[in-house]
Design a protein around this motif. Sequence first.
Motif, PDB file in Angstrom:
ATOM      1  N   PHE A 183      29.647 -27.453  -7.480  1.00 44.04           N
ATOM      2  CA  PHE A 183      29.300 -26.260  -8.083  1.00 44.04           C
ATOM      3  C   PHE A 183      29.947 -25.229  -7.585  1.00 44.04           C
ATOM      4  O   PHE A 183      30.343 -24.929  -6.402  1.00 44.04           O
ATOM      5  CB  PHE A 183      27.688 -26.056  -7.475  1.00 44.04           C
ATOM      6  CG  PHE A 183      27.251 -24.655  -7.946  1.00 44.04           C
ATOM      7  CD1 PHE A 183      26.579 -24.632  -9.040  1.00 44.04           C
ATOM      8  CD2 PHE A 183      27.168 -23.415  -7.232  1.00 44.04           C
ATOM      9  CE1 PHE A 183      26.119 -23.230  -9.716  1.00 44.04           C
ATOM     10  CE2 PHE A 183      26.826 -22.313  -7.830  1.00 44.04           C
ATOM     11  CZ  PHE A 183      26.303 -22.445  -8.836  1.00 44.04           C
ATOM     12  N   ASP A 184      30.604 -24.631  -8.724  1.00 42.19           N
ATOM     13  CA  ASP A 184      31.472 -23.388  -8.519  1.00 42.19           C
ATOM     14  C   ASP A 184      30.682 -22.334  -9.525  1.00 42.19           C
ATOM     15  O   ASP A 184      30.801 -22.224 -10.474  1.00 42.19           O
ATOM     16  CB  ASP A 184      32.740 -23.795  -9.058  1.00 42.19           C
ATOM     17  CG  ASP A 184      33.839 -22.546  -8.713  1.00 42.19           C
ATOM     18  OD1 ASP A 184      33.068 -21.342  -8.382  1.00 42.19           O
ATOM     19  OD2 ASP A 184      35.113 -22.673  -9.065  1.00 42.19           O
ATOM     20  N   GLU A 185      30.350 -21.361  -8.782  1.00 37.37           N
ATOM     21  CA  GLU A 185      29.522 -20.375  -9.385  1.00 37.37           C
ATOM     22  C   GLU A 185      30.285 -19.364 -10.340  1.00 37.37           C
ATOM     23  O   GLU A 185      29.688 -18.862 -11.504  1.00 37.37           O
ATOM     24  CB  GLU A 185      28.813 -19.326  -8.496  1.00 37.37           C
ATOM     25  CG  GLU A 185      29.741 -18.735  -7.601  1.00 37.37           C
ATOM     26  CD  GLU A 185      29.037 -17.876  -6.497  1.00 37.37           C
ATOM     27  OE1 GLU A 185      27.598 -17.553  -6.692  1.00 37.37           O
ATOM     28  OE2 GLU A 185      29.713 -17.269  -5.770  1.00 37.37           O
ATOM     29  N   LYS A 186      31.696 -19.589 -10.443  1.00 37.31           N
ATOM     30  CA  LYS A 186      32.537 -18.971 -11.374  1.00 37.31           C
ATOM     31  C   LYS A 186      32.741 -19.719 -12.638  1.00 37.31           C
ATOM     32  O   LYS A 186      33.171 -19.246 -13.501  1.00 37.31           O
ATOM     33  CB  LYS A 186      34.005 -18.610 -10.631  1.00 37.31           C
ATOM     34  CG  LYS A 186      33.854 -17.720  -9.513  1.00 37.31           C
ATOM     35  CD  LYS A 186      35.255 -17.763  -8.589  1.00 37.31           C
ATOM     36  CE  LYS A 186      35.324 -16.869  -7.492  1.00 37.31           C
ATOM     37  NZ  LYS A 186      36.642 -17.018  -6.917  1.00 37.31           N
ATOM     38  N   ASP A 187      32.436 -20.920 -12.388  1.00 38.65           N
ATOM     39  CA  ASP A 187      32.535 -21.799 -13.816  1.00 38.65           C
ATOM     40  C   ASP A 187      31.492 -21.456 -14.820  1.00 38.65           C
ATOM     41  O   ASP A 187      30.182 -21.549 -14.497  1.00 38.65           O
ATOM     42  CB  ASP A 187      32.348 -23.108 -13.482  1.00 38.65           C
ATOM     43  CG  ASP A 187      32.957 -24.268 -14.478  1.00 38.65           C
ATOM     44  OD1 ASP A 187      32.631 -24.108 -15.601  1.00 38.65           O
ATOM     45  OD2 ASP A 187      33.467 -25.274 -14.170  1.00 38.65           O
ATOM     46  N   LYS A 188      31.786 -20.981 -15.970  1.00 39.62           N
ATOM     47  CA  LYS A 188      31.013 -20.740 -17.019  1.00 39.62           C
ATOM     48  C   LYS A 188      29.907 -21.708 -17.247  1.00 39.62           C
ATOM     49  O   LYS A 188      28.968 -21.427 -18.114  1.00 39.62           O
ATOM     50  CB  LYS A 188      31.746 -20.491 -18.455  1.00 39.62           C
ATOM     51  CG  LYS A 188      32.555 -21.335 -19.112  1.00 39.62           C
ATOM     52  CD  LYS A 188      33.041 -20.829 -20.341  1.00 39.62           C
ATOM     53  CE  LYS A 188      33.707 -22.212 -21.398  1.00 39.62           C
ATOM     54  NZ  LYS A 188      34.389 -21.659 -22.406  1.00 39.62           N
ATOM     55  N   GLU A 189      30.237 -23.169 -17.063  1.00 41.93           N
ATOM     56  CA  GLU A 189      29.379 -24.260 -17.381  1.00 41.93           C
ATOM     57  C   GLU A 189      27.983 -23.972 -16.915  1.00 41.93           C
ATOM     58  O   GLU A 189      27.022 -24.251 -17.463  1.00 41.93           O
ATOM     59  CB  GLU A 189      29.937 -25.463 -16.813  1.00 41.93           C
ATOM     60  CG  GLU A 189      29.042 -26.687 -16.992  1.00 41.93           C
ATOM     61  CD  GLU A 189      29.799 -27.864 -17.011  1.00 41.93           C
ATOM     62  OE1 GLU A 189      29.147 -28.981 -17.331  1.00 41.93           O
ATOM     63  OE2 GLU A 189      30.906 -27.783 -16.421  1.00 41.93           O
TER      64      GLU A 189
END
Length: 202
Positions: free
Chosen positions: A29-35
């Motif tokens: 989980f990377d909160e910057k990823d738009k996914e």
Amino acid sequence: MIDRKMRKNEKEGVMQRENERIIYHLMHFDEKDKEWSERPYLLLEDMAIVFDILDLDDRSIQRIDHKKANKEEWSDQFLWESAKKNTKQLLPAKFEPVYKDFRGHTEDRPVFMVSNKIQRYGAAVICYEDFLDDISRKYNKSLYLLPTSIHEMLLLFDDGEDQEEDLLHILEKSDQQLSKEEFLSENIYYYDKYMGELISLF
């Protein structure tokens, strides 16, 4: 009229089959990823539990995004409850010793690989109900978990001798060999046999 009825029954049959093949797997989980704006998910420490439809070949998956969930009227709760039941049933857990060069570890101090029967998206077995608790109780040990990829984790018993820094080094070496899609976490996890909880150590 008969054709419409047949088409309706076929559609309901497809939906039923899809419902029975909703599963989950773990992702970094990377909160910057738009996914994360595009698909339903639940958080587990620094990992995300995401939902998919397991194809009939029992190996490939189709991502469930918000568009698909809204179309089928699948709530987050419905996805979680369905996946919780289906994943364990369709992709049973695999738990076996591995023989690699781990400093200080022998057959008397084993290292285990945990995954599922196809060894794809198998790190998610740690979310199976009672999976970690059963292992912890059987061996009367707390557990270290090293998320070496989205497909598997390494499990070691806490016998009071492991150095967490050494385990972190093992994990870092493993992470260097992964693609972005397979990378899961740079953290070590600990399952406490007394508390029955999984926590991140770093």
